[in-house]
Each structure stands twice: as C-alpha cells, then as structure tokens.
Design a protein around this motif. Structure first.
Motif, short mmCIF file in Angstrom:
data_model
loop_
_atom_site.label_atom_id
_atom_site.label_comp_id
_atom_site.label_asym_id
_atom_site.label_seq_id
_atom_site.Cartn_x
_atom_site.Cartn_y
_atom_site.Cartn_z
N ALA A 149 0.83 -1.21 0.00
CA ALA A 149 0.00 0.00 0.00
C ALA A 149 0.87 1.26 0.00
CB ALA A 149 -0.93 -0.01 1.21
N ILE A 150 1.95 1.25 0.77
CA ILE A 150 2.86 2.40 0.80
C ILE A 150 3.49 2.60 -0.58
CG2 ILE A 150 5.05 3.25 1.74
CD1 ILE A 150 4.23 1.89 4.39
N GLY A 151 3.87 1.50 -1.22
CA GLY A 151 4.44 1.60 -2.57
C GLY A 151 3.45 2.19 -3.56
N LEU A 175 -1.03 6.91 9.74
CA LEU A 175 -2.06 6.25 8.93
C LEU A 175 -1.78 4.76 8.80
CD1 LEU A 175 -4.54 7.04 6.93
CD2 LEU A 175 -2.87 6.46 5.20
N GLY A 176 -0.55 4.41 8.49
CA GLY A 176 -0.20 3.00 8.33
C GLY A 176 -0.28 2.23 9.64
N THR A 177 0.22 2.83 10.71
CA THR A 177 0.21 2.15 12.01
C THR A 177 -1.22 1.91 12.50
OG1 THR A 177 2.32 3.18 12.58
CG2 THR A 177 1.00 2.29 14.39
N VAL A 178 -2.05 2.93 12.43
CA VAL A 178 -3.43 2.78 12.89
C VAL A 178 -4.18 1.76 12.03
CG1 VAL A 178 -5.65 3.98 13.14
CG2 VAL A 178 -3.54 5.05 13.96
N VAL A 219 10.34 -1.11 -4.98
CA VAL A 219 10.95 -1.97 -3.96
C VAL A 219 9.95 -2.24 -2.83
CG1 VAL A 219 12.73 -2.03 -2.16
CG2 VAL A 219 13.33 -1.36 -4.49
N LEU A 220 9.16 -1.24 -2.47
CA LEU A 220 8.14 -1.43 -1.44
C LEU A 220 6.97 -2.27 -1.95
CD1 LEU A 220 8.12 2.08 0.20
CD2 LEU A 220 8.72 -0.07 1.30
N LEU A 221 6.72 -2.26 -3.24
CA LEU A 221 5.63 -3.06 -3.81
C LEU A 221 5.94 -4.56 -3.77
CD1 LEU A 221 4.71 -0.98 -6.98
CD2 LEU A 221 3.26 -1.37 -5.00
#
Length: 185
Positions: free
Chosen positions: A81-83, A111-114, A164-166
């Motif tokens: 999702a970050i990617g 946002l990601g942590t929650v 790379v994050l994907l």
C-alpha cells in the motif's frame, strides 16, 4: 442460522483473513461434518459454533493462521500500500524524487500504524472504515508535526523506492485478487 448460512459466514470470514483455498475447503468440510453430526444427534448448529458465528470463525482462523504469519501478511500488504501511495505521489509531480517533510512522514506513519493495528485487532472491519479512522488520527498528527518541526525537507525519496516497497506484498495482493475473482465466479 441454518447450516448453509453458517458455512457461508465462516467461508467469507476465512477468505477475508487470507486463509488459503485448500485450508478453507478442509475447514469447511470439517465444520460441515460437525454440523451434520450435531443435526443427527438432535442438536442445533449454535451448539457447535456458539451464538456468535463471526467470533467462532475468527478463533478458528487465528488457530489456523498464527499471529506471526498474520503480521507478516499484514506488513507485506502495508508495504504494498505504501508503494502504491508513493507511486501516486510521484505521478502528479512528474518527478523522479519526492521531498519527504516531517508532516508528510508523520501522516503516513500514523495512517499505516493505525490501519495495521486496527485490521489486526478487528479482522472484520472494512478497509474503508479503518482508513477513515486512521485519517482522523493522521491528519492532526501531520498538522502538529508540521507546527512543531517545520516543513523542511528531511530527505528525498527516489522513484525506485516505490517498486521496492511493492515487491513484498505483490504475491499477497495477486492471491487476494485471484481469490476475489474466483469467489465471484
């Protein structure tokens, strides 16, 4: 609830939680046999699964997919999702690097942590609602961080960081898409 409704509710819960198809079929066969045995003995389906079918399915899914595997899956999909978000951030600017400010970093970190914590805790909540809750927490965090730390650039993120994050979440995303497609057919 009828046996068919219980089996359908359990199937959807297990598919949502990422249990592989072979395990879902095996679990459904086992549950179906238990429900049929209970029916033959004159007992109700609630005697087998209890009053809350979702809680029963969730408990069985947790036993089938232990916490470390669920955390790995969720973290991989989080990276995915970050990617995607990073790729979308590069697109409107037509640039190969992205300036990361404290507020931008705080927003996406909160946002990601929650979202991850909420999804791990409440496996039956839809992603739209969890993102709404996460945004409600992330926006004030970003504004407060910008107010306290300023809006200077912390670092530049190159375009190659998004693919790379994907990569870690790609197998899970593809498997989820295939499961959704096969579930509709």
């Amino acid at each position: 609830m009828t046996n068919t409704q219980i089996l359908a509710a359990c199937r959807s819960n297990w598919e949502y939680r990422g249990i592989d198809d072979a395990s879902v079929r095996e679990m459904l066969d086992e549950l179906s046999a238990h429900l049929e045995d209970a029916e033959a003995a004159g007992r109700t389906p609630q005697d087998v699964v209890g009053d809350n079918v979702r809680a029963f399915a969730a408990a069985w899914a947790r036993a089938r997919a232990p916490l470390p595997r669920r955390v790995l899956r969720t973290a991989s999909l989080g990276c995915f999702a970050i990617g995607v978000v990073l790729l979308l951030s590069y697109a409107p600017r037509w640039t190969t690097s992205l300036d990361v400010t404290p507020g931008y970093l705080a927003f996406w970190a909160v946002l990601g942590t929650v979202t991850v914590v909420w999804e791990l805790r409440r496996g039956n909540l839809g992603i739209r609602r969890s993102w709404a809750v996460a945004c409600a927490a992330a926006l004030p965090a970003a504004l407060l961080t910008d107010r306290l730390a300023g809006d200077g650039v912390l670092f530049e993120l190159p375009l190659w960081a998004a693919p790379v994050l994907l990569l870690p979440g790609l197998p899970y995303a593809v498997a989820d898409a295939r499961a959704r497609r096969s579930g509709r057919a």
